[in-house]
Design an enzyme around this catalytic site. Sequence first.
Site, short mmCIF file in Angstrom:
data_model
loop_
_atom_site.label_atom_id
_atom_site.label_comp_id
_atom_site.label_asym_id
_atom_site.label_seq_id
_atom_site.Cartn_x
_atom_site.Cartn_y
_atom_site.Cartn_z
N PRO A 80 35.87 44.62 42.18
CA PRO A 80 36.18 43.61 41.26
C PRO A 80 34.43 42.63 41.30
CG PRO A 80 37.05 42.69 43.21
CD PRO A 80 36.52 44.48 43.17
N SER A 109 38.55 41.75 38.03
CA SER A 109 37.82 40.83 38.90
C SER A 109 38.84 39.09 37.81
CB SER A 109 36.74 39.42 38.75
OG SER A 109 36.54 38.75 39.19
N TYR A 131 41.79 35.27 42.92
CA TYR A 131 41.45 34.11 43.25
C TYR A 131 42.11 33.41 43.37
CZ TYR A 131 36.34 35.98 43.52
OH TYR A 131 34.97 36.64 44.51
N THR A 157 41.37 38.66 47.28
CA THR A 157 40.58 38.76 48.34
C THR A 157 39.88 37.31 48.90
OG1 THR A 157 38.81 39.35 45.91
CG2 THR A 157 37.45 37.90 48.14
N HIS A 276 32.05 41.72 51.72
CA HIS A 276 31.41 42.02 50.17
C HIS A 276 29.89 42.27 49.57
CE1 HIS A 276 33.14 38.49 47.00
NE2 HIS A 276 32.32 38.05 46.39
N ARG A 311 27.46 55.10 48.92
CA ARG A 311 26.08 55.33 48.09
C ARG A 311 25.82 57.44 47.65
NH1 ARG A 311 26.71 50.96 47.26
NH2 ARG A 311 25.03 49.63 47.19
N GLY A 330 30.67 48.68 44.08
CA GLY A 330 30.31 47.27 43.51
C GLY A 330 29.30 48.44 42.76
N ARG A 331 27.44 47.39 43.19
CA ARG A 331 27.06 47.90 42.80
C ARG A 331 26.33 48.72 42.17
NH1 ARG A 331 25.84 45.48 47.95
NH2 ARG A 331 24.51 42.48 47.48
C1 FNR Z 1 30.61 41.34 43.88
N1 FNR Z 1 32.34 41.37 44.82
C2 FNR Z 1 32.82 40.90 44.23
N2 FNR Z 1 34.51 40.86 44.95
C3 FNR Z 1 35.80 40.29 44.52
O1 FNR Z 1 36.78 40.41 44.95
N3 FNR Z 1 35.32 39.17 43.32
C4 FNR Z 1 34.70 39.26 42.29
O2 FNR Z 1 34.10 38.70 41.53
C5 FNR Z 1 32.72 39.79 42.90
N4 FNR Z 1 32.08 39.97 42.27
C6 FNR Z 1 31.00 40.89 43.18
C7 FNR Z 1 30.10 40.45 41.71
C8 FNR Z 1 28.62 41.37 41.99
C9 FNR Z 1 27.46 41.00 40.96
C10 FNR Z 1 29.15 41.81 43.24
C11 FNR Z 1 27.10 43.31 43.50
C12 FNR Z 1 29.68 42.22 43.37
C13 FNR Z 1 31.96 42.57 45.52
C14 FNR Z 1 32.60 44.05 45.45
O3 FNR Z 1 33.68 43.06 45.40
C15 FNR Z 1 32.20 44.97 46.29
O4 FNR Z 1 33.39 44.11 47.50
C16 FNR Z 1 30.55 44.79 46.94
O5 FNR Z 1 30.02 45.44 45.90
C17 FNR Z 1 31.27 46.25 48.15
O6 FNR Z 1 29.59 46.74 47.93
P1 FNR Z 1 28.68 47.85 47.11
O7 FNR Z 1 29.55 48.99 47.20
O8 FNR Z 1 28.05 46.71 45.91
O9 FNR Z 1 27.70 47.79 48.12
#
Ligand code: FNR
Length: 381
Positions: A80, A109, A131, A157, A276, A311, A330-331
Amino acid sequence: DLGENLIDISDYQALAKRRLPKFLFDFLEGDAEDGFARSNNAQSLNSVQLMPQRLVDVGEVQTKVDYWQERASMPLVLAPTALTRMFHHQGELAVACAAEKQSVPYVLSTMSSVALEDVYAANPNTWFQLYAYRDRAISQRLIQRVVEQQGRVLCVTLDAFEGGNRQADRRNGLRLPFKASLKHITDAARRPKWSADYLRGEPINLANMKEVQAQADGTSLFEYVASQMNPSLTWDDIHWIRDSFPGTVILKGLLHPQDVLKAKALGVDGVVLSNHGGRQLDHSISGFQALQLLPKGLSNDIKVFIDGEIRRGTDIVKAMCLGAAGCFVGRPYLYGLAAHGQPGVEAILDILNSELVRNLKLIGCASISELNAGLVMARET
Ligand code: FNR
């Protein structure tokens, strides 16, 4: 564009950097305080090495896995992410369609910029991230809306009831609701393609929370929602959520092995070991390290996902060897989205899948289920 030179995730990261205004790329990359948690996510994956076995028939390899009643094309879940339309005007819809096309789960999300009903219409297999709010009625209503869409998986989360200290966002003056400053306008002027795309969409909003607008009472919806995050949530509330949702419940943002044992005792179906993406508590251990701290055999009883800096196909292989049910990313898919919209997200999934297939062959396993702890070794320091 780089065209055929886009061969791995880092190529898409570079392209996203060129496409997005600086303040947005910084938000995407964002980590908390000194960034140790994020860099440790990558380092911990690099601290485990692979021991391939030879002369196994890998003429055909199988990457499919089952998640409850669902078949996924590989052990990967799109994590998300909030307000995804900031990166491309189709936002969550583009991600949901790419996920559906390639048969991987996508977790929408609570803070999405497309309403959950529209996302479920595009992809009925979507999972929903919740949330928990101070006012249970708000959480209850969100759960009910997911049930109405026949959503099967709820992902709660637990690590973001307090915002992480994202210093880049503070320096860039990125606040919600977004008010464009001169700096943002200057950043955006350097990215005309992004600006044109941004102006095609509706103004960005918390699309799932419009129903609570009336309660926001003078303050902005963003401020109201932030003030509603519940820092007093305890295991009792998880009982309540478990009982309120008829489908699968997973908890995201756990790291402590004791918490995973508690989750299992409570009867939740899965957990996502996650810091996160290093965006919350700096210096917290990685999901990959947390996986290795679990008592032996626990991951047979409850599905354990991990995330954080996954990655490469080899990262997924390592997690699966150590008992994970799959990896969230995520990213990476946001890079693809920022670069090329839905086809960009699909390209990210293709890259990870083809790396996974190749790596399975090279390690000597014909299927994901054959990966095991005997194929990895801790790197000597
Ligand atoms: C997130 N993440 C996140 N998690 C969640 O539970 N609700 C959310 O709304 C968000 N929003 C969010 C925005 C952005 C821009 C990022 C980069 C991340 C965390 C996400 O779900 C996840 O745990 C991480 O992104 C995992 O790490 P990598 O893959 O980005 O390294």
